[in-house]
Design a protein around this motif. Structure first.
Motif, PDB file in Angstrom:
ATOM      1  N   GLY A   1       6.971   2.505  -0.777  1.00  0.00           N
ATOM      2  CA  GLY A   1       5.633   3.073  -0.977  1.00  0.00           C
ATOM      3  C   GLY A   1       5.734   4.524  -1.420  1.00  0.00           C
ATOM      4  N   ALA A   2       6.578   5.281  -0.726  1.00  0.00           N
ATOM      5  CA  ALA A   2       6.769   6.684  -1.086  1.00  0.00           C
ATOM      6  C   ALA A   2       7.317   6.797  -2.507  1.00  0.00           C
ATOM      7  CB  ALA A   2       7.717   7.347  -0.086  1.00  0.00           C
ATOM      8  N   LEU A   3       8.277   5.940  -2.823  1.00  0.00           N
ATOM      9  CA  LEU A   3       8.861   5.941  -4.167  1.00  0.00           C
ATOM     10  C   LEU A   3       7.782   5.679  -5.215  1.00  0.00           C
ATOM     11  CD1 LEU A   3      11.441   5.888  -5.987  1.00  0.00           C
ATOM     12  CD2 LEU A   3      11.508   3.422  -5.602  1.00  0.00           C
ATOM     13  N   SER A   4       6.866   4.773  -4.884  1.00  0.00           N
ATOM     14  CA  SER A   4       5.837   4.381  -5.867  1.00  0.00           C
ATOM     15  C   SER A   4       4.953   5.567  -6.232  1.00  0.00           C
ATOM     16  CB  SER A   4       4.990   3.234  -5.320  1.00  0.00           C
ATOM     17  OG  SER A   4       4.032   3.729  -4.400  1.00  0.00           O
TER      18      SER A   4
ATOM     19  N   PRO B   1      -0.231   0.164  -8.615  1.00  0.00           N
ATOM     20  CA  PRO B   1       0.069  -0.353  -7.265  1.00  0.00           C
ATOM     21  C   PRO B   1      -0.082  -1.870  -7.158  1.00  0.00           C
ATOM     22  CG  PRO B   1      -1.461   1.488  -7.140  1.00  0.00           C
ATOM     23  CD  PRO B   1      -1.239   1.228  -8.597  1.00  0.00           C
ATOM     24  N   THR B   2      -0.918  -2.477  -7.952  1.00  0.00           N
ATOM     25  CA  THR B   2      -1.067  -3.941  -7.839  1.00  0.00           C
ATOM     26  C   THR B   2       0.206  -4.647  -8.309  1.00  0.00           C
ATOM     27  OG1 THR B   2      -2.135  -4.047  -9.995  1.00  0.00           O
ATOM     28  CG2 THR B   2      -3.583  -3.973  -8.085  1.00  0.00           C
ATOM     29  N   ASP B   3       0.924  -4.050  -9.272  1.00  0.00           N
ATOM     30  CA  ASP B   3       2.205  -4.630  -9.676  1.00  0.00           C
ATOM     31  C   ASP B   3       3.194  -4.589  -8.511  1.00  0.00           C
ATOM     32  OD1 ASP B   3       1.740  -5.432 -12.341  1.00  0.00           O
ATOM     33  OD2 ASP B   3       1.823  -3.343 -13.001  1.00  0.00           O
ATOM     34  N   TRP B   4       3.221  -3.469  -7.824  1.00  0.00           N
ATOM     35  CA  TRP B   4       4.087  -3.353  -6.632  1.00  0.00           C
ATOM     36  C   TRP B   4       3.712  -4.425  -5.616  1.00  0.00           C
ATOM     37  CZ3 TRP B   4       8.173  -0.064  -5.674  1.00  0.00           C
ATOM     38  CH2 TRP B   4       8.337   1.035  -6.534  1.00  0.00           C
ATOM     39  N   ALA B   5       2.417  -4.516  -5.332  1.00  0.00           N
ATOM     40  CA  ALA B   5       1.958  -5.453  -4.303  1.00  0.00           C
ATOM     41  C   ALA B   5       2.366  -6.879  -4.661  1.00  0.00           C
ATOM     42  CB  ALA B   5       0.442  -5.341  -4.147  1.00  0.00           C
ATOM     43  N   THR B   6       2.246  -7.215  -5.940  1.00  0.00           N
ATOM     44  CA  THR B   6       2.580  -8.576  -6.367  1.00  0.00           C
ATOM     45  C   THR B   6       4.050  -8.900  -6.090  1.00  0.00           C
ATOM     46  OG1 THR B   6       0.989  -8.279  -8.135  1.00  0.00           O
ATOM     47  CG2 THR B   6       2.421 -10.205  -8.286  1.00  0.00           C
TER      48      THR B   6
END
Ligand SMILES: Cc1ncc(C[n+]2csc(CCOP(=O)(O)OP(=O)(O)O)c2C)c(N)n1
Ligand code: SF4
Ligand code: SF4
Lengths: 615, 205
Positions: free
Chosen positions: B163-166, B173-178
Motif C-alpha cells: 500500500g505504501a509503495l502504491s 488503486p483499483t488495478d492494485w486491488a484486482t
C-alpha cells in the motif's frame, strides 16, 4: 492470453502440451518445481524416484515403451544418472525422451557449479538451452520432436535464473494427443548393448550427431539478430539476456541449441561483423568449439589465452549478471569505462550475516549437540542436517556429495584411523545412495557408527515425499520403507530407533556403542518441525527465574533462544529468554538446562494459570 | 512529504528489489507486483532463489517492469526502489539502489543467529539510516507490523508495505486491488484490502 510462469512451470506446461505422459525425477534445487508442477496436470503419471539414476532409467523405460517422457534433476544429479544417460544415448528411444539438467551457476544451493552442457558433447546428444520461460515452454514442445526424429535423448539444460525467473508466457490451450501404446520393442541390435551390438550403435550415433549439426543450421531456436556490424555476439541461454541488456546495439547470434553447433550459420555471422565475441556463463563451451572451427574471435590486446582456462573476456567461475558482463567488457575495451559506478558502500560489507540455520524445533539439533560433545570425526552428507556444521554446533567434518558420508567413514576406518568415525545421513539421502554404502560397512566389517536422521521427509529441497513417507508425489498412499528392518536386512545387528528429541537416550546409546567395535546404526526419528502435522503441536516454552545465565542452552544453536537484556544479579551474565513467536516447544533446551530453568510442555499449562515465570 | 514526481511504470522501466527474512511474505508481495505489471500490459521478470527451506535466511526478489525486460537480475546500483521488510536487510542491499532511488523500509528488526547468540551487534537505527544515506536521500520508514497488528492480523504487514509503495506510483488503486484479490484466498481478502488502504495513506501523514 499470456500468463506468468517460472521457467520450471513453463517447461512442465510445454511437456504436458507435447503429450508427455510419464515424468520421473529426484528433487534438487533449482529443478524441483518441474516435476511437482507436472504432477498436477490431468492425464499424467509423475513420481519421485529414490535417486536420479533410477529416475532416468524409469523415463528411459517409458520412452522405450513408446510414450513421451521426461526426467528432472539438478546438475549434480546427472553425475549419478550418467551411466543411464550414456546408455540411452547409445540405444535411442521410441517415444521422445527429454532429460532436464538444472544447473546452478553461482552455487546458490549446490556444492559445485559444473556446466552440464559438457554432458551433451560427451554423450553425443543434442542440448537445448532456453533463455526465458517462453523458450522453456516452446523448446519443450520442440525437444520431443527432435528426440523422435533423430532417435536420441535430448538434454534440456536450464540454469537457476531461467528455472526460478517468472515471466509472461503464451501457452497453447490444446494438448497434443499422447502417443498410442505400442508392443514393447523386441529389437536386440538396438536395445541390447552387448559389445557386438554396441560397436554398430556407436557408428550410428556418430552419424546421428552429424545430422543434428545439419538440423541446427535451420533450427528456429538458433537466430541471427542483425543490428550494428561493429560487434557480433554469439550467446545462448541466460547469457543472451545479459548480451541484450549490456550491448543493446550489437548483432547477436542466439543459440537455442548449444550442441551440436551450426557451423555454417556461425561462419556467416562471423563474416558479417567486425569483432566477434562469445558471451556464455561458466565453461567456454561454445567458445572452444567456435575456435575449433577455425573462426577468429576478438581478443583484447593484452589477453593471452591461458591454457587450460581457454575462456577470454568473461569469467569462467560464478554466475554472470549485467554488472559483471559490463565490467569484463570494459576491461576488454569493448565498452568505454563506465561513467556511473555502482555505489558500493563499504559499510554494507560489515553487517551481521544472516546464514541459514537449523530451524527452531529442528529434530536434527539434539543429535548434533551430542555429537559436538563427543568430538569424534563426523562424516556428513547433504541435506538440512549439513547445517550441523554451523556454530555453535560445529559437528560436521566432511560433506561433498550425496551418499558419501557412510563410504567416507568406512574408508577412514579401514585405513586405520585412530578415532571412531560417525556418519550422519538423512532419510532421503539414505534411500538415494546410502543403502549400498551401509551394505558395504556390514559386508566388509568396519566399525562405523551411522546415524540415520529420519525427519520423515526430504527436507532441504522443500518437503518432498520419499520411500519412507508412505505417500507418493501424486498423493497416493503407498508402502512405507521400514528403515530399521532394512538396516537389519543389510547385515547390521546393532540397530536402535530413538526419538530425535530424546537427547539423553541418544547420548547414552552412542557412548555405550563406542565401547564396542561393531558397526552400528542409530535411527533418530521425528517429523521435520515445519511439516503441517508438526506445526499443529507447536507450543512455546518459557524460561523461569531459576535461570542464572549459565549459557548451556545457547550451545544448542536454537534461533528461538535469545540473550535477554536482563543480567543475572550474582554473575552479571545475560539471562536466556525464549522468543514465543519462534519456539516450537521441542524441549531440547529444557533437557540440557542444568538448573531446570526452562519449563517442559507439560509444566506450562498448569503453571501458566498462576503466573509464576518471569516471561 | 514526497519530494519527487510519482513513478509512472508506463513511461519508464522500473526495477524493484524486495528484501526480507524468510517467513515475512516477501515473495508473495513480489508475485503481486509481477501480476500487476502483466495487468498493465508490461513485460515482467521476477527472479528469486528458492531452495533453502529453513526459516531465518535472507530473501531477495528482483522485480522488473518495462516495455521489454532482458536480465532477470537487477545489478548493484540499478534498483529504482528498495522495498525492505526488515531493517538489516535494507542496509545489506543498499548497494543495489541507484543513487537517488527510493528506499521504503519496514521499521522492524529480526535478529540473525549471529546476533541472538551475542556474537555480533545488530546495527542501531542511526547506523542503518547512515548506510542508506550514502546512496539516497529518499528514505521512507513505515511500521508495517504495527499497522498490521492494529488491523488485527500481523500477516498483512507485507500488504501494508505494498500500500505504501502504491502511493509512490501513478498506478490506479483499483488495478492494485484486482491483483491483490486474485492472489489471496477469499477469507483474507477484506483484511488485506484494508491493510493496503492503510499502507497507502501511511506515507501521506
Ligand atoms: C545428487 C544430488 N541430488 C540432489 C541433491 C539435492 N538435495 C540436497 S539435500 C537433498 C535432500 C536431503 O533430504 P534428507 O536426506 O531427507 O535430509 P533433510 O534435508 O530432510 O534433513 C537433496 C535432494 C543433491 N545435492 N545432490
Ligand atoms: S526444514 Fe525441517 S529438517 Fe530442515 S532445518 Fe527446518 S526443521 Fe530441520
Ligand atoms: S523448545 Fe527450546 S530448543 Fe526447542 S524450539 Fe523452543 S527454544 Fe528452541
Amino acid at each position: 492470453m499470456k500468463r506468468l510462469l517460472s521457467g520450471n512451470e513453463a517447461f512442465a506446461r510445454g511437456s504436458w502440451e507435447a503429450g508427455v505422459t510419464v515424468a520421473s525425477g529426484y528433487p534438487g534445487t533449482p529443478s524441483t518445481e518441474i516435476t511437482e508442477t507436472f504432477a498436477k496436470f490431468p492425464g499424467v503419471y509423475a513420481e519421485w524416484a529414490p535417486n536420479e539414476k533410477v529416475a532416468l532409467d524409469t523415463a528411459i523405460g517409458a520412452a522405450y515403451a513408446g510414450q513421451r517422457a521426461f526426467c528432472t534433476m539438478k546438475h549434480v544429479g546427472l553425475n549419478v544418472a550418467a551411466d543411464a544417460l550414456f546408455a540411452a544415448a547409445m540405444t535411442g528411444v521410441e517415444g521422445g525422451l527429454v532429460i532436464v539438467s538444472a544447473d546452478d551457476p553461482g552455487m546458490h544451493s549446490s556444492q559445485n557449479e559444473q556446466d552440464n552442457r559438457q554432458y551433451a558433447r560427451f554423450a553425443r546428444i543434442p542440448c537445448l538451452d532456453p533463455a526465458d520461460s517462453q523458450e522453456a515452454h516452446d523448446f519443450a514442445l520442440v525437444a520431443y520432436n527432435i528426440s523422435e526424429q533423430f532417435d536420441t535423448p535430448v538434454l534440456f539444460r536450464m540454469t537457476t535464473r531461467v528455472c526460478h525467473t517468472t515471466s509472461p508466457v503464451e501457452v497453447n490451450e490444446q494438448r497434443l494427443q499422447p502417443r498410442p501404446t505400442i508392443k514393447f520393442p523386441r529389437n536386440p541390435p538396438k536395445y541390447v548393448m552387448m559389445p557386438a551390438n554396441a560397436r554398430k550403435r556407436h557408428v550410428i550415433i556418430e552419424t546421428r550427431i552429424q545430422e543434428l549439426a545439419q538440423f541446427a543450421e535451420a533450427f528456429s531456436g538458433n537466430q541471427v539478430e542483425m543490428r550494428s556490424r561493429e560487434l557480433g555476439i554469439i550467446t545462448g541461454g541466460i547469457a543472451y539476456q545479459y548480451a541484450r541488456e549490456v550491448f543493446p546495439d550489437a548483432s547477436v547470434l542466439k543459440l537455442g541449441m548449444v550442441y551440436p553447433l551450426p557451423v555454417k550459420l556461425i561462419r556467416r555471422f562471423a563474416e558479417q561483423v567486425e569483432k566477434l565475441i562469445v558471451l556464455e556463463e561458466l565453461d567456454p563451451f561454445i567458445e572452444d568449439q567456435v575456435r575449433l572451427m577455425g573462426i577468429e574471435l576478438y581478443k583484447p590486446l593484452d589477453a593471452a589465452i591461458s591454457y587450460p582456462n581457454t575462456k577470454t573476456i568473461f569469467p569462467v567461475t560464478g554466475e554472470l549478471n549485467p554488472a559483471i558482463v559490463r565490467l569484463s567488457a570494459e576491461k576488454a575495451n569493448l565498452l568505454p569505462p563506465a561513467s556511473q559506478k555502482a555505489s558500493m558502500s563499504q559499510t554494507a560489507l560489515d553487517l551481521p550475516a544472516r546464514p541459514p540455520v537449523l530451524c527452531p524445533g529442528c529434530p536434527h539439533r539434539g543429535t548434533f549437540y551430542v555429537l559436538h560433545k563427543l568430538g569424534l570425526p563426523i562424516n556428513g552428507d547433504i541435506g538440512c542436517y549439513t547445517l550441523g556444521i554451523t556454530p555453535p554446533l560445529n559437528a560436521i567434518d566432511t560433506c561433498g556429495c550425496m551418499g558419501e558420508g557412510i563410504g567416507v567413514a568406512h574408508g577412514a576406518a579401514i585405513a586405520g584411523d585412530q578415532e571412531r568415525h560417525i556418519a550422519v545421513i538423512g532419510d532421503s539421502t539414505f534411500f538415494h545412495t546410502g543403502i549400498p554404502a551401509l551394505m558395504n560397512v556390514a559386508y566388509n566389517k568396519s566399525n562405523v557408527i551411522t546415524i540415520i536422521m529420519d525427519n520423515r521427509v526430504t527436507g532441504m529441497t522443500g518437503h518432498q515425499e520419499n520411500p519412507g513417507t508412505g505417500r507418493t508425489l501424486q498423493q497416493k498412499e503407498t508402502t512405507e520403507v521400514n528403515i530399521e528392518q532394512l538396516v537389519r536386512a543389510l547385515g547390521i545387528e546393532k540397530v536402535r530407533t530413538v526419538e530425535a528429541y530424546d537427547v539423553d537416550t541418544i547420548e547414552k546409546t552412542l557412548k555405550e556403542w563406542l565401547k564396542t567395535e561393531e558397526p552400528a546404526v542409530l535411527i533418530t526419528q521425528e517429523e521435520c518441525a515445519l511439516l503441517p502435522s508438526a506445526r499443529q503441536r507447536w507450543m512455546p516454552l518459557a524460561v523461569t527465574d531459576k535461570c542464572n545465565g549459565c549459557t548451556v542452552c545457547f550451545r544448542i544453536g536454537c534461533p528461538a533462544i535469545l540473550k535477554s537484556d536482563e543480567l543475572d544479579p550474582k554473575y552479571n551474565r545475560p539471562l536466556a529468554k525464549i522468543d514465543p513467536l519462534l519456539c516450537t516447544g521441542c524441549e531440547i533446551c529444557a533437557q540440557v538446562c542444568p538448573r531446570d530453568a526452562i519449563l517442559f510442555r507439560n509444566q506450562i499449562k498448569p503453571i501458566a494459570q498462576e503466573p509464576v515465570f518471569s516471561e | 512529504m514526497m519530494n519527487f514526481p510519482l513513478i509512472n511504470p508506463l513511461k519508464q522501466p522500473v526495477n524493484i528489489l524486495l528484501v526480507g527474512v524468510g517467513g515475512q511474505g516477501t515473495i508473495l508481495a513480489s508475485n503481486i507486483l509481477a501480476e500487476l505489471g502483466l495487468r498493465l500490459g508490461l513485460d515482467v521478470k521476477q527472479a528469486e532463489i528458492h531452495g533453502m527451506s529453513q526459516r531465518g535466511g535472507s530473501v531477495v526478489s528482483h522485480l522488473r517492469w518495462g516495455e521489454k525486460v532482458f536480465s532477470p537480475i537487477i545489478p548493484p546500483g540499478e534498483a529504482d526502489i528498495l522495498l525492505a521488510f526488515e531493517k538489516l536487510e535494507a542496509a545489506r542491499f543498499s548497494d543495489h539502489l541507484r543513487p537517488g532511488g527510493i528506499a521504503l523500509i519496514n521499521d522492524h528488526s529480526i535478529n540473525p543467529m549471529t546476533v541472538s547468540a551475542g556474537l555480533v551487534e545488530y546495527p542501531d537505527h542511526a547506523q542503518i539510516q547512515g548506510i542508506l544515506n550514502h546512496v539516497t536521500g529518499h528514505i521512507y520508514w513505515i511500521n508495517g507490523l504495527k499497522i498490521a497488528e492494529e488491523l488485527g492480523n500481523t500477516r498483512t504487514a507485507n500488504v501494508v508495505l505494498l500500500g505504501a509503495l502504491s502511493s509512490l506510483m501513478t498506478i490506479d488503486p483499483t488495478d492494485w486491488a484486482t491483483v491483490i484479490q486474485a492472489r489471496l484466498s477469499a477469507k483474507v481478502i477484506e483484511i488485506n484490502l484494508k491493510a493496503f488502504q492503510t499502507g497507502r495513506q501511511a506515507l501521506r501523514n
